[in-house]
Design a protein around this motif. Sequence first.
Motif, short mmCIF file in Angstrom:
data_model
loop_
_atom_site.label_atom_id
_atom_site.label_comp_id
_atom_site.label_asym_id
_atom_site.label_seq_id
_atom_site.Cartn_x
_atom_site.Cartn_y
_atom_site.Cartn_z
N TRP A 114 11.72 -5.78 5.37
CA TRP A 114 12.24 -4.73 6.25
C TRP A 114 11.06 -3.92 6.77
O TRP A 114 10.38 -3.22 6.02
CB TRP A 114 13.22 -3.83 5.50
N ILE A 115 10.80 -4.00 8.07
CA ILE A 115 9.68 -3.29 8.69
C ILE A 115 10.26 -2.04 9.35
O ILE A 115 10.73 -2.08 10.49
CB ILE A 115 8.96 -4.18 9.72
N LYS A 116 10.23 -0.94 8.62
CA LYS A 116 10.87 0.30 9.10
C LYS A 116 9.85 1.17 9.82
O LYS A 116 8.71 1.29 9.42
CB LYS A 116 11.49 1.07 7.93
N ILE A 117 10.31 1.77 10.92
CA ILE A 117 9.45 2.66 11.69
C ILE A 117 9.60 4.08 11.18
O ILE A 117 10.51 4.38 10.40
CB ILE A 117 9.78 2.59 13.20
N GLN A 118 8.72 4.98 11.60
CA GLN A 118 8.83 6.38 11.23
C GLN A 118 10.00 7.04 11.94
O GLN A 118 10.40 6.62 13.03
CB GLN A 118 7.54 7.13 11.60
N LYS A 119 10.55 8.06 11.30
CA LYS A 119 11.65 8.80 11.92
C LYS A 119 11.16 9.50 13.18
O LYS A 119 10.12 10.14 13.18
CB LYS A 119 12.21 9.83 10.93
N GLY A 120 11.93 9.37 14.25
CA GLY A 120 11.58 10.02 15.50
C GLY A 120 10.40 9.39 16.22
O GLY A 120 9.78 10.03 17.06
#
Length: 272
Positions: A204-210
């Motif tokens: 899972w390659i999650k991006i930063q919030k916002g």
Amino acid sequence: MVTPYQKERCIAYLQEIKPDVSYAKVCRVMGRSRTSKYYEKRMPPKDEKLKGAITSILGTSRLGRKKVIVKVKRKFPEFGASQIRRVYQKYGFSLYRRMKRKRFDNPANPISVPLEQNEEWAMDFMSDALARGSRFRTLNIIDQYNRKCLGIDIRTSMPSRAVITFLERVIEKHGKPKGIRTDNGSEFTSGLFQTWLHENNIEWIKIQKGKPQQNAIIERFNKTYREDILDAHLFFSQQQVKQLTAVWIEDYNNERPHEALNFKTPAEYEAA
């Protein structure tokens, strides 16, 4: 946090409903000194007048301190801002302030173009409405290597179980990716989806919030899909959306040149 005035009111209330309980016991329960009963306030008449003024201004409305100060000074110019502020806070007129929950952010995850097919996919949601007003959501999936649209699922609601079902159909057709880049939506952070990723050995390659720019490739795809389909048509049924989308995906993958692919189509770039 309970103010001394609020404790005083609680003690008075407890004595009223439980007259058989001693004053000392009530104070002990409330954590209040018994000597406060015999303390004579120095400015009760002055406070009572200002308290009445604030009460008359508030009525049944909920106003913050700054607005209360302005309104009280307009109607009762003899009171200063510091007096109004003191009484407003002391006698429990303040609005409840909900504490902000600390949210832990993800580390920066800048985007990069993969060097081979099925190395990294990207997913994102979009939403629109039919002519009668009912809303629907779309789940868009692309391969970041060749910008190919692997599928767009269209439903009224899109829980984690529906996301997994659609992903499994796409994987059966195109193969399994090594990783999937998404934002931090509840559908992706849910335990069900995370368990599915772990069981299928998919990162899972999650991006930063916002920080949607960290998922820029599918954001650019979403813009094209919205301009060509969602904003270009008036929909009367989900079936109509699905039919138009299927035709558009075929054109997008096989006929539309991409500047990022040296003006090749995703199908041509994949075959090269």
